[in-house]
Design a protein around this motif. Structure first.
Motif, PDB file in Angstrom:
ATOM      1  N   UNK A   1       0.808  -1.212   0.000  1.00 31.10           N
ATOM      2  CA  UNK A   1       0.000   0.000   0.000  1.00 31.10           C
ATOM      3  C   UNK A   1       0.845   1.268   0.000  1.00 31.10           C
ATOM      4  N   UNK A   2       2.045   1.196   0.553  1.00 31.28           N
ATOM      5  CA  UNK A   2       2.896   2.389   0.649  1.00 31.28           C
ATOM      6  C   UNK A   2       3.208   2.982  -0.724  1.00 31.28           C
ATOM      7  N   UNK A   3       3.347   2.135  -1.735  1.00 31.94           N
ATOM      8  CA  UNK A   3       3.685   2.641  -3.070  1.00 31.94           C
ATOM      9  C   UNK A   3       2.532   3.432  -3.677  1.00 31.94           C
ATOM     10  N   UNK A   4       1.303   3.004  -3.444  1.00 35.18           N
ATOM     11  CA  UNK A   4       0.155   3.767  -3.962  1.00 35.18           C
ATOM     12  C   UNK A   4       0.008   5.082  -3.202  1.00 35.18           C
ATOM     13  N   UNK A   5       0.357   5.085  -1.930  1.00 33.77           N
ATOM     14  CA  UNK A   5       0.306   6.337  -1.152  1.00 33.77           C
ATOM     15  C   UNK A   5       1.401   7.302  -1.593  1.00 33.77           C
ATOM     16  N   UNK A   6       2.578   6.762  -1.861  1.00 35.88           N
ATOM     17  CA  UNK A   6       3.686   7.610  -2.304  1.00 35.88           C
ATOM     18  C   UNK A   6       3.438   8.175  -3.700  1.00 35.88           C
ATOM     19  N   UNK A   7       2.646   7.483  -4.479  1.00 34.13           N
ATOM     20  CA  UNK A   7       2.305   7.961  -5.826  1.00 34.13           C
ATOM     21  C   UNK A   7       1.558   9.297  -5.757  1.00 34.13           C
ATOM     22  N   UNK A   8       0.887   9.534  -4.626  1.00 35.89           N
ATOM     23  CA  UNK A   8       0.112  10.775  -4.475  1.00 35.89           C
ATOM     24  C   UNK A   8       0.991  12.009  -4.333  1.00 35.89           C
TER      25      UNK A   8
ATOM     26  N   UNK B   1      10.685  -4.139  -7.687  1.00 41.23           N
ATOM     27  CA  UNK B   1      10.726  -5.539  -7.226  1.00 41.23           C
ATOM     28  C   UNK B   1       9.320  -6.151  -7.153  1.00 41.23           C
ATOM     29  N   UNK B   2       8.296  -5.301  -6.959  1.00 36.91           N
ATOM     30  CA  UNK B   2       6.924  -5.785  -6.823  1.00 36.91           C
ATOM     31  C   UNK B   2       6.150  -5.752  -8.143  1.00 36.91           C
ATOM     32  N   UNK B   3       6.667  -4.974  -9.095  1.00 33.05           N
ATOM     33  CA  UNK B   3       5.993  -4.829 -10.382  1.00 33.05           C
ATOM     34  C   UNK B   3       6.175  -6.091 -11.222  1.00 33.05           C
ATOM     35  N   UNK B   4       5.112  -6.486 -11.898  1.00 33.37           N
ATOM     36  CA  UNK B   4       5.220  -7.620 -12.816  1.00 33.37           C
ATOM     37  C   UNK B   4       5.888  -7.156 -14.094  1.00 33.37           C
ATOM     38  N   UNK B   5       6.538  -8.075 -14.777  1.00 30.83           N
ATOM     39  CA  UNK B   5       7.202  -7.775 -16.040  1.00 30.83           C
ATOM     40  C   UNK B   5       6.182  -7.240 -17.045  1.00 30.83           C
ATOM     41  N   UNK B   6       6.498  -6.111 -17.693  1.00 31.33           N
ATOM     42  CA  UNK B   6       5.617  -5.534 -18.706  1.00 31.33           C
ATOM     43  C   UNK B   6       4.722  -4.429 -18.179  1.00 31.33           C
ATOM     44  N   UNK B   7       4.701  -4.187 -16.844  1.00 31.11           N
ATOM     45  CA  UNK B   7       3.859  -3.130 -16.287  1.00 31.11           C
ATOM     46  C   UNK B   7       4.553  -1.802 -16.403  1.00 31.11           C
TER      47      UNK B   7
END
Length: 173
Positions: A3-10, A167-173
């Motif tokens: 969840x931290x990555x979606x919060x940091x996106x803000x 590290x959490x992103x799937x290949x191609x995203x």
């Protein structure tokens, strides 16, 4: 994905704004640099146009601001010179680890720039003055180092979070 990555996106718009402000500042510094240099060169050739004695020192100071601030922008855009030739031969996870390690090293450099740069600016710079402008402290000559260190620190934090997110992103995203 945590969840931290979606919060940091803000807070990405704040990084975008800082990027635009620093780029605008670099453009203004470049315009001032060109104007002062042009006036100085013309002043040496045409007798009735003054060639100010302070032009060289001021131009060099403005250039130092541009150089270190643009280096901070290069961090944000991931456009620093780096060896990527062998990345295609290495495992993708290993390349991600190397990116993270290099960004951590640059973060350490940014902290050093802030601490040591401020020490020089407040110490050595505060007691000296420009030869052609004795009323102006050399603090301004050393001040770009801690300022750029701060900008690098902020942009490097963003880079590190992006490295961790990779590290959490799937290949191609």
């Amino acid at each position: 994905m945590p969840l931290i990555f979606s919060r940091l996106e803000k807070i990405k718009p704040l990084y975008d704004l800082m990027d635009k402000v620093i780029l605008f500042l670099c453009k203004l510094l470049l315009i001032a640099d060109i104007a002062i240099t042009t006036m100085s060169v013309i002043g040496r050739q045409i007798p009735f146009i003054p060639d100010p004695a302070w032009s060289e020192e001021l131009v060099l100071t403005l250039m130092s601001y541009m150089a270190v601030l643009s280096a901070a922008l290069a961090i944000r855009r991931k456009s620093h010179i780096r060896m990527t030739t062998f990345d295609r031969f290495l495992p993708k996870t290993f390349v991600k680890i190397l990116d993270l390690l290099s960004d951590i090293a640059v973060l350490v450099l940014a902290v050093i720039m802030i601490v040591v740069g401020w020490k020089y600016a407040a110490g050595l710079g505060a007691v000296g003055s420009y030869i052609s402008m004795p009323w102006l402290s050399k603090f301004w000559m050393y001040f770009p180092i801690p300022i750029a260190g701060l900008a690098m620190l902020i942009f490097e934090l963003e880079r590190i979070f992006l490295d961790l997110e990779a590290f959490y992103r799937k290949e191609g995203e």
